[in-house]
Design a protein around this motif. Structure first.
Motif, mmCIF file in Angstrom:
data_model
loop_
_atom_site.group_PDB
_atom_site.id
_atom_site.type_symbol
_atom_site.label_atom_id
_atom_site.label_comp_id
_atom_site.label_asym_id
_atom_site.label_seq_id
_atom_site.Cartn_x
_atom_site.Cartn_y
_atom_site.Cartn_z
ATOM 1 N N GLU A 46 37.843 44.982 7.215
ATOM 2 C CA GLU A 46 39.009 44.825 6.350
ATOM 3 C C GLU A 46 40.258 44.569 7.189
ATOM 4 O O GLU A 46 41.307 45.176 6.971
ATOM 5 N N MET A 47 40.128 43.640 8.114
ATOM 6 C CA MET A 47 41.222 43.369 9.044
ATOM 7 C C MET A 47 42.505 42.999 8.311
ATOM 8 O O MET A 47 43.591 43.445 8.680
ATOM 9 N N HIS A 82 45.130 53.117 8.638
ATOM 10 C CA HIS A 82 43.956 53.901 9.010
ATOM 11 C C HIS A 82 43.014 54.180 7.836
ATOM 12 O O HIS A 82 41.944 54.759 8.023
ATOM 13 N N ASN A 83 43.397 53.761 6.665
ATOM 14 C CA ASN A 83 42.489 53.871 5.517
ATOM 15 C C ASN A 83 41.477 52.731 5.478
ATOM 16 O O ASN A 83 40.552 52.749 4.664
ATOM 17 N N ILE A 129 55.834 54.851 11.235
ATOM 18 C CA ILE A 129 54.498 54.922 11.839
ATOM 19 C C ILE A 129 53.566 55.753 10.963
ATOM 20 O O ILE A 129 52.411 55.385 10.720
ATOM 21 N N GLN A 130 54.076 56.888 10.502
ATOM 22 C CA GLN A 130 53.262 57.762 9.654
ATOM 23 C C GLN A 130 52.856 57.049 8.365
ATOM 24 O O GLN A 130 51.685 57.058 7.970
ATOM 25 N N GLU A 131 53.829 56.397 7.717
ATOM 26 C CA GLU A 131 53.585 55.785 6.418
ATOM 27 C C GLU A 131 52.697 54.550 6.503
ATOM 28 O O GLU A 131 51.772 54.388 5.689
ATOM 29 N N TYR A 132 52.945 53.678 7.478
ATOM 30 C CA TYR A 132 52.270 52.380 7.493
ATOM 31 C C TYR A 132 51.074 52.296 8.446
ATOM 32 O O TYR A 132 50.214 51.440 8.258
ATOM 33 N N LEU A 133 51.019 53.197 9.428
ATOM 34 C CA LEU A 133 49.854 53.227 10.319
ATOM 35 C C LEU A 133 48.870 54.298 9.874
ATOM 36 O O LEU A 133 47.752 53.992 9.459
ATOM 37 N N TYR A 134 49.297 55.562 9.937
ATOM 38 C CA TYR A 134 48.380 56.667 9.653
ATOM 39 C C TYR A 134 47.997 56.762 8.177
ATOM 40 O O TYR A 134 46.825 56.981 7.844
#
Length: 292
Positions: free
Chosen positions: A74-75, A67-68, A58-63
């Motif tokens: 940029e969907m 979230h960038n 979650i941290q690596e791929y979401l946040y």
């Protein structure tokens, strides 16, 4: 004779055999207990490892990735990040919900619901009420919303989602299905339950407004006015109760033209000031009976 047999049984050789048997039995039992404890520790360690691994994903791929990007513009990049996370572990409910959310805000309800269904599949208790909310407020599939809220009530009772009770959303769904008497009954009980638990400050101004609407739709003008006025006590110059209060007053012969003009003037000022339904998600969806 019996005494001789007992003495014979406890001769040194037989006593030694008995002690050995007891020691072997004890050793077996200790081994079984140690094995059970080892399995429990292994399960606990595995569970923690899975949870920690999911948090890392979650941290690596979401946040740190999704979230960038601004999903409005940029969907595809936003979704690519989440897809990479799901490729690592497809059972992470939160990532499925995060994939769904931008589509609902873009009013692409069916596209988003495919992903939200996955979130509910992997964590029903956490995401079922949210799906009910989306179906009630966004997708407007009211029968399905009611089923979702009835199911989550079976699991945890009448709790809250997005600042309102499950029963509020059920009643609102019935209101939108033109089942006004059923909506009225649920709104009333829900408000009464909140008053019993927290006092008069327990319920929300929107609870009172929609309760008033359920009465208004049944031509219970005086009762509706009472609820609209109570809503206005909670949220001063709230445009929607002012409008429907005025419309209710027009159906009765007990109000003067001057009184009606006073309410309509107040309504005009409140609309100009933007005192309308102020739910967080009102920026994405028009709530039922909203003015304008």
């Amino acid at each position: 004779m019996i005494l001789k047999k007992v003495k014979a049984y406890f001769r040194p050789k037989k006593l030694l055999i008995l002690l050995c048997s007891l020691l072997v039995f004890s050793a077996c039992e200790n081994h079984k207990t140690a094995k059970k404890n080892s399995v429990k520790e292994k399960i606990t360690t595995t569970s923690i490892s899975v949870r920690e691994k999911q948090e890392q994903i979650i941290q690596e791929y979401l946040y740190d990735c999704a979230h960038n990007y601004n999903y409005k513009y940029e969907m595809y990049k936003y979704q690519e990040c989440l897809d990479k996370g799901l490729a690592q572990d497809s059972t992470i409910a939160y990532i499925w919900q995060q994939k769904a959310m931008p589509y609902f805000k873009a009013r692409k309800y069916e596209a988003g619901m495919i992903f939200l269904d996955k979130a509910v599949k992997y964590d029903e208790r956490k995401w079922l009420s949210y799906r009910g909310f989306i179906k009630c407020i966004f997708a407007k599939t009211y029968h399905s919303a009611i089923k979702n809220f009835e199911r989550i009530k079976e699991l945890e009772g009448n709790s809250f989602v997005m600042d309102h009770t499950y029963n509020f959303h059920i009643a609102l769904s019935y209101l939108q299905l033109n089942e006004f008497a059923k909506a009225e009954k649920i709104f009333k009980k829900d408000i009464d339950d909140q008053v019993a638990q927290w006092g008069e400050d327990g319920y929300h101004h929107l609870d009172l407004f929609y309760y008033g609407i359920s009465l208004f739709e049944q031509q219970k003008w005086e009762d509706a006015i009472v609820q609209f006025e109570k809503s206005l006590e909670k949220y001063l110059n709230f445009s929607e109760p002012l409008l429907y209060k005025a419309l209710s007053m027009m159906q009765l012969e007990t109000y003067t033209k001057k009184e009606l003009e006073s309410v309509f003037n107040q309504l005009k000022k409140s609309k100009e000031a933007g005192n309308t339904i102020n739910e967080d998600n009102a920026v994405y969806e028009k709530y039922p009976y909203k003015v304008g």
